[in-house]
Motif scaffolding. Structure first.
Motif, PDB file in Angstrom:
ATOM      1  N   TYR A 296      39.719  44.060  39.268  1.00  0.00           N
ATOM      2  CA  TYR A 296      39.002  44.069  37.994  1.00  0.00           C
ATOM      3  C   TYR A 296      39.214  42.741  37.279  1.00  0.00           C
ATOM      4  O   TYR A 296      40.161  42.001  37.566  1.00  0.00           O
ATOM      5  N   ARG A 297      38.344  42.450  36.312  1.00  0.00           N
ATOM      6  CA  ARG A 297      38.474  41.204  35.576  1.00  0.00           C
ATOM      7  C   ARG A 297      39.819  41.168  34.846  1.00  0.00           C
ATOM      8  O   ARG A 297      40.278  42.164  34.306  1.00  0.00           O
ATOM      9  N   GLU A 298      40.424  39.983  34.838  1.00  0.00           N
ATOM     10  CA  GLU A 298      41.773  39.835  34.300  1.00  0.00           C
ATOM     11  C   GLU A 298      41.847  40.272  32.840  1.00  0.00           C
ATOM     12  O   GLU A 298      42.801  40.934  32.429  1.00  0.00           O
ATOM     13  N   SER A 299      40.825  39.933  32.049  1.00  0.00           N
ATOM     14  CA  SER A 299      40.872  40.273  30.627  1.00  0.00           C
ATOM     15  C   SER A 299      40.838  41.778  30.409  1.00  0.00           C
ATOM     16  O   SER A 299      41.436  42.284  29.457  1.00  0.00           O
ATOM     17  N   SER A 300      40.156  42.508  31.303  1.00  0.00           N
ATOM     18  CA  SER A 300      40.055  43.955  31.123  1.00  0.00           C
ATOM     19  C   SER A 300      41.370  44.658  31.428  1.00  0.00           C
ATOM     20  O   SER A 300      41.634  45.743  30.901  1.00  0.00           O
ATOM     21  N   LEU A 301      42.219  44.053  32.277  1.00  0.00           N
ATOM     22  CA  LEU A 301      43.497  44.666  32.615  1.00  0.00           C
ATOM     23  C   LEU A 301      44.639  44.173  31.727  1.00  0.00           C
ATOM     24  O   LEU A 301      45.620  44.893  31.530  1.00  0.00           O
ATOM     25  N   ALA A 302      44.516  42.952  31.205  1.00  0.00           N
ATOM     26  CA  ALA A 302      45.615  42.385  30.414  1.00  0.00           C
ATOM     27  C   ALA A 302      45.902  43.222  29.174  1.00  0.00           C
ATOM     28  O   ALA A 302      47.054  43.356  28.753  1.00  0.00           O
ATOM     29  N   ARG A 303      44.862  43.820  28.607  1.00  0.00           N
ATOM     30  CA  ARG A 303      45.072  44.628  27.387  1.00  0.00           C
ATOM     31  C   ARG A 303      45.927  45.852  27.652  1.00  0.00           C
ATOM     32  O   ARG A 303      46.494  46.443  26.738  1.00  0.00           O
ATOM     33  N   TYR A 304      46.009  46.254  28.942  1.00  0.00           N
ATOM     34  CA  TYR A 304      46.825  47.410  29.314  1.00  0.00           C
ATOM     35  C   TYR A 304      48.135  47.003  29.990  1.00  0.00           C
ATOM     36  O   TYR A 304      48.886  47.871  30.444  1.00  0.00           O
ATOM     37  N   GLY A 305      48.413  45.717  30.075  1.00  0.00           N
ATOM     38  CA  GLY A 305      49.619  45.266  30.748  1.00  0.00           C
ATOM     39  C   GLY A 305      49.581  45.468  32.250  1.00  0.00           C
ATOM     40  O   GLY A 305      50.625  45.576  32.893  1.00  0.00           O
ATOM     41  N   LEU A 306      48.381  45.486  32.838  1.00  0.00           N
ATOM     42  CA  LEU A 306      48.242  45.698  34.274  1.00  0.00           C
ATOM     43  C   LEU A 306      47.666  44.480  34.982  1.00  0.00           C
ATOM     44  O   LEU A 306      47.226  44.577  36.121  1.00  0.00           O
ATOM     45  N   ASP A 307      47.661  43.332  34.321  1.00  0.00           N
ATOM     46  CA  ASP A 307      47.281  42.098  34.993  1.00  0.00           C
ATOM     47  C   ASP A 307      48.464  41.605  35.821  1.00  0.00           C
ATOM     48  O   ASP A 307      49.587  42.119  35.716  1.00  0.00           O
ATOM     49  N   ALA A 308      48.230  40.612  36.666  1.00  0.00           N
ATOM     50  CA  ALA A 308      49.263  40.167  37.610  1.00  0.00           C
ATOM     51  C   ALA A 308      50.522  39.686  36.894  1.00  0.00           C
ATOM     52  O   ALA A 308      51.641  40.047  37.277  1.00  0.00           O
ATOM     53  N   ALA A 309      50.366  38.871  35.854  1.00  0.00           N
ATOM     54  CA  ALA A 309      51.541  38.325  35.172  1.00  0.00           C
ATOM     55  C   ALA A 309      52.372  39.429  34.527  1.00  0.00           C
ATOM     56  O   ALA A 309      53.610  39.420  34.604  1.00  0.00           O
ATOM     57  N   SER A 310      51.720  40.383  33.880  1.00  0.00           N
ATOM     58  CA  SER A 310      52.454  41.464  33.221  1.00  0.00           C
ATOM     59  C   SER A 310      53.156  42.359  34.231  1.00  0.00           C
ATOM     60  O   SER A 310      54.314  42.756  34.038  1.00  0.00           O
ATOM     61  N   LEU A 311      52.476  42.692  35.324  1.00  0.00           N
ATOM     62  CA  LEU A 311      53.097  43.533  36.346  1.00  0.00           C
ATOM     63  C   LEU A 311      54.312  42.851  36.963  1.00  0.00           C
ATOM     64  O   LEU A 311      55.354  43.483  37.178  1.00  0.00           O
ATOM     65  N   ARG A 312      54.202  41.557  37.233  1.00  0.00           N
ATOM     66  CA  ARG A 312      55.340  40.840  37.818  1.00  0.00           C
ATOM     67  C   ARG A 312      56.497  40.742  36.835  1.00  0.00           C
ATOM     68  O   ARG A 312      57.667  40.813  37.217  1.00  0.00           O
ATOM     69  N   ALA A 313      56.190  40.578  35.543  1.00  0.00           N
ATOM     70  CA  ALA A 313      57.252  40.502  34.542  1.00  0.00           C
ATOM     71  C   ALA A 313      57.988  41.829  34.417  1.00  0.00           C
ATOM     72  O   ALA A 313      59.221  41.870  34.268  1.00  0.00           O
ATOM     73  N   ASP A 314      57.254  42.923  34.500  1.00  0.00           N
ATOM     74  CA  ASP A 314      57.859  44.242  34.345  1.00  0.00           C
ATOM     75  C   ASP A 314      58.504  44.747  35.632  1.00  0.00           C
ATOM     76  O   ASP A 314      59.513  45.459  35.581  1.00  0.00           O
ATOM     77  N   PHE A 315      57.922  44.396  36.773  1.00  0.00           N
ATOM     78  CA  PHE A 315      58.394  44.908  38.068  1.00  0.00           C
ATOM     79  C   PHE A 315      58.483  43.738  39.063  1.00  0.00           C
ATOM     80  O   PHE A 315      57.569  43.527  39.870  1.00  0.00           O
ATOM     81  N   PRO A 316      59.555  42.951  39.004  1.00  0.00           N
ATOM     82  CA  PRO A 316      59.630  41.717  39.800  1.00  0.00           C
ATOM     83  C   PRO A 316      59.540  41.935  41.308  1.00  0.00           C
ATOM     84  O   PRO A 316      59.212  40.992  42.045  1.00  0.00           O
ATOM     85  N   HIS A 317      59.847  43.137  41.781  1.00  0.00           N
ATOM     86  CA  HIS A 317      59.807  43.363  43.218  1.00  0.00           C
ATOM     87  C   HIS A 317      58.381  43.452  43.753  1.00  0.00           C
ATOM     88  O   HIS A 317      58.154  43.331  44.964  1.00  0.00           O
ATOM     89  N   LEU A 318      57.404  43.660  42.864  1.00  0.00           N
ATOM     90  CA  LEU A 318      56.037  43.891  43.307  1.00  0.00           C
ATOM     91  C   LEU A 318      55.405  42.633  43.896  1.00  0.00           C
ATOM     92  O   LEU A 318      55.566  41.528  43.364  1.00  0.00           O
ATOM     93  N   ALA A 319      54.657  42.808  44.966  1.00  0.00           N
ATOM     94  CA  ALA A 319      53.718  41.799  45.432  1.00  0.00           C
ATOM     95  C   ALA A 319      52.372  42.143  44.802  1.00  0.00           C
ATOM     96  O   ALA A 319      51.817  43.204  45.059  1.00  0.00           O
ATOM     97  N   VAL A 320      51.860  41.266  43.956  1.00  0.00           N
ATOM     98  CA  VAL A 320      50.614  41.523  43.236  1.00  0.00           C
ATOM     99  C   VAL A 320      49.549  40.563  43.743  1.00  0.00           C
ATOM    100  O   VAL A 320      49.744  39.342  43.727  1.00  0.00           O
ATOM    101  N   VAL A 321      48.438  41.097  44.205  1.00  0.00           N
ATOM    102  CA  VAL A 321      47.345  40.281  44.730  1.00  0.00           C
ATOM    103  C   VAL A 321      46.102  40.566  43.905  1.00  0.00           C
ATOM    104  O   VAL A 321      45.666  41.727  43.803  1.00  0.00           O
ATOM    105  N   ALA A 322      45.551  39.525  43.302  1.00  0.00           N
ATOM    106  CA  ALA A 322      44.405  39.676  42.406  1.00  0.00           C
ATOM    107  C   ALA A 322      43.185  38.958  42.976  1.00  0.00           C
ATOM    108  O   ALA A 322      43.301  37.903  43.609  1.00  0.00           O
ATOM    109  N   LEU A 323      42.033  39.513  42.696  1.00  0.00           N
ATOM    110  CA  LEU A 323      40.758  38.991  43.184  1.00  0.00           C
ATOM    111  C   LEU A 323      39.787  38.864  42.023  1.00  0.00           C
ATOM    112  O   LEU A 323      39.749  39.714  41.133  1.00  0.00           O
TER     113      LEU A 323
END
Length: 484
Positions: A296-323
């Motif tokens: 999904y578009r980055e701006s639409s997920l950032a408001r929920y804390g589910l963009d790549a940067a927020s997910l990595r900050a909250d859960f460092p073990h995650l591999a996050v791949v964005a398209l």
């Protein structure tokens, strides 16, 4: 037969070796081997090289994560498997019927000065398109009004109006026109896969390989993607043994044929991010996941804390791949787009154009003597999907060394790889090109009997199969399968 693939794909495989192993072991290998020919579709660009190279990157990443888990699996492919997988929806039959791939308003249309490509497969995009162009008729009856509205505007005016309304459209440009635009200049230097590496946090372990089970057994993949690229990536990871949970918003359902085509091996659940309960449950799932795929578009997920940067900050073990569609910089970075729309904007549609007589020679735009064309398959989607899967596995394989991070891909970066590669090599005569043999499977599903092609891999000398057909859309619980 060894395969180097487009320049960026070979560099990606070298990067994977460094990220995974911490040295240059295997980096000098020129590519990988497969069964079958080097060329089969033919055409202006090296689509086969893109397809084979992207699958080769994935194979290398599968082998690396398998080594990191002390596994001993062997993964291979063939030209026929790759060709069929990249065209999977065209081979799909649901209760004997072929999918209805394109909606009435989608496709190429002439304008006052050229051509535009519209994408209105999703109902909300069709509504925005008709609103932008002042069309009052319903989509199935709108052809006359649409034609009149388009012929009264330039291609760029149509593109601008539809995009401003939240719809999806692109003027058909030449490659040179695209590169001269602010969007093309911004995307030109972006790598096929852009890794952002960091610390994997305290959870550095990977579940060990399980005897007799596929190489990704025990891994959990949270899938926030739609359409083809992301879902085709997670479909293949499910075939390799991962527990893949696909999440969709209830207010924007996926197209049924698209769900069936890319839903093999996964589970399918609905969750409303707008509700605190739904968002909280998704964050709990992310905490227990190994990788998250975002489409999904980055701006639409950032408001929920589910963009790549927020997910990595909250859960460092995650591999996050964005398209995304248009790359991560420039005026269209947060814009909507699909494979077909990117092909139109960046010049691929112009390169594959045909005159009324069938030749590739271009005539005056919009006069009926020439019309734009398309790649033989949705190669940008499928190759990007292979890159997403490869990136996720590379990041997971680096986790025992304490390396974590995210990766970003875009359809336009994949298109740039294809355009830079140029025409296919003259390794085989055109007479040898043509349809490759297709191995078809059948299975019963909630939607009736399915006829489909298998995954594009062989595992330990045998054809890899999907563990189960698609489940009914949205029928799964928001939970991980228990560790057995």
């Amino acid at each position: 037969m060894p395969q180097d693939g487009p320049r960026g794909l070979l560099e990606l495989r070298r990067h994977l070796a460094t990220l995974i192993d911490g040295d240059r072991i295997g980096a000098a290998q020129p590519g990988f081997a497969w069964d079958g020919p080097r060329s089969w579709w033919g055409g202006t660009l090296d689509v086969e090289g893109l397809a084979l190279g992207s699958v080769g990157a994935l194979i290398e990443a599968v082998a690396a994560v398998d080594r990191a888990r002390n596994g001993q699996h062997r993964v291979a492919t063939s030209a026929a498997l790759v060709a069929a997988s990249f065209d999977s929806i065209r081979h799909l039959r649901v209760a004997g019927s072929a999918p209805d791939v394109w909606a009435p308003l989608s496709g190429f249309h002439p304008t006052r000065d050229g051509w535009v490509r519209l994408h209105a497969n999703y109902p909300h995009h069709a509504e925005r398109l008709t609103a932008a162009l002042g069309i009052s008729a319903p989509p199935r009856d709108a052809a006359p009004q649409l034609s009149a509205a388009l012929l009264d505007r330039t291609a760029l005016e149509v593109e601008s109006a539809v995009r401003a309304a939240g719809g999806v459209a692109a003027a058909v440009r030449s490659p040179a026109e695209w590169l001269a635009s602010p969007m093309g200049r911004a995307a030109e230097s972006q790598p096929w896969i852009d890794f952002v590496l960091g610390d994997a946090g305290p959870e550095r372990w990977l579940p060990p390989a399980r005897a007799g089970e596929p190489p990704l057994a025990g891994l959990r993949i949270l899938d926030f993607t739609r359409v083809i690229a992301g879902p085709s990536a997670t479909r293949l990871l499910a075939a390799l043994g991962a527990d893949v949970l696909r999440i969709d918003p209830p207010q924007l359902p996926e197209l049924l044929d698209q769900h069936v085509d890319t839903g093999f091996g996964k589970r399918s659940a609905l969750a409303d991010l707008r509700s605190p309960e739904g968002l909280g449950r998704l964050r709990e799932l992310a905490r227990a996941a190994d990788a998250v795929f975002i489409g999904y578009r980055e701006s639409s997920l950032a408001r929920y804390g589910l963009d790549a940067a927020s997910l990595r900050a909250d859960f460092p073990h995650l591999a996050v791949v964005a398209l995304n569609a248009w790359g991560w910089d420039g005026p269209w970075a947060d814009g909507r787009g699909f494979d077909s729309i990117v092909q139109a904007a960046c010049g691929i549609a112009q390169l594959y154009g045909r005159s009324a007589g069938g030749s590739a020679q271009a005539g005056p735009a919009g006069d009926g003597a020439w019309r734009p064309g398309a790649l033989p398959v949705q190669a940008l989607d499928h190759a990007t999907g292979m890159g997403m899967a490869a990136a996720a596995l590379a990041l997971l394989a680096g986790r025992p060394r304490g390396v974590g991070g995210s990766a970003r891909l875009s359809l336009i970066a994949t298109a740039n790889e294809l355009l830079r590669a140029g025409p296919p090599p003259e390794t085989e005569s055109a007479a040898l090109r043509g349809e490759l043999p297709v191995s078809v499977r059948t299975a019963q599903s909630p939607y009736g009997e399915l006829s489909f092609v298998p995954p594009p891999l062989r595992l330990d000398g045998r054809q890899l199969e999907y563990p189960h057909p698609p489940v009914r859309y949205g029928s799964s619980e928001l939970e991980w399968q228990p560790d057995l």
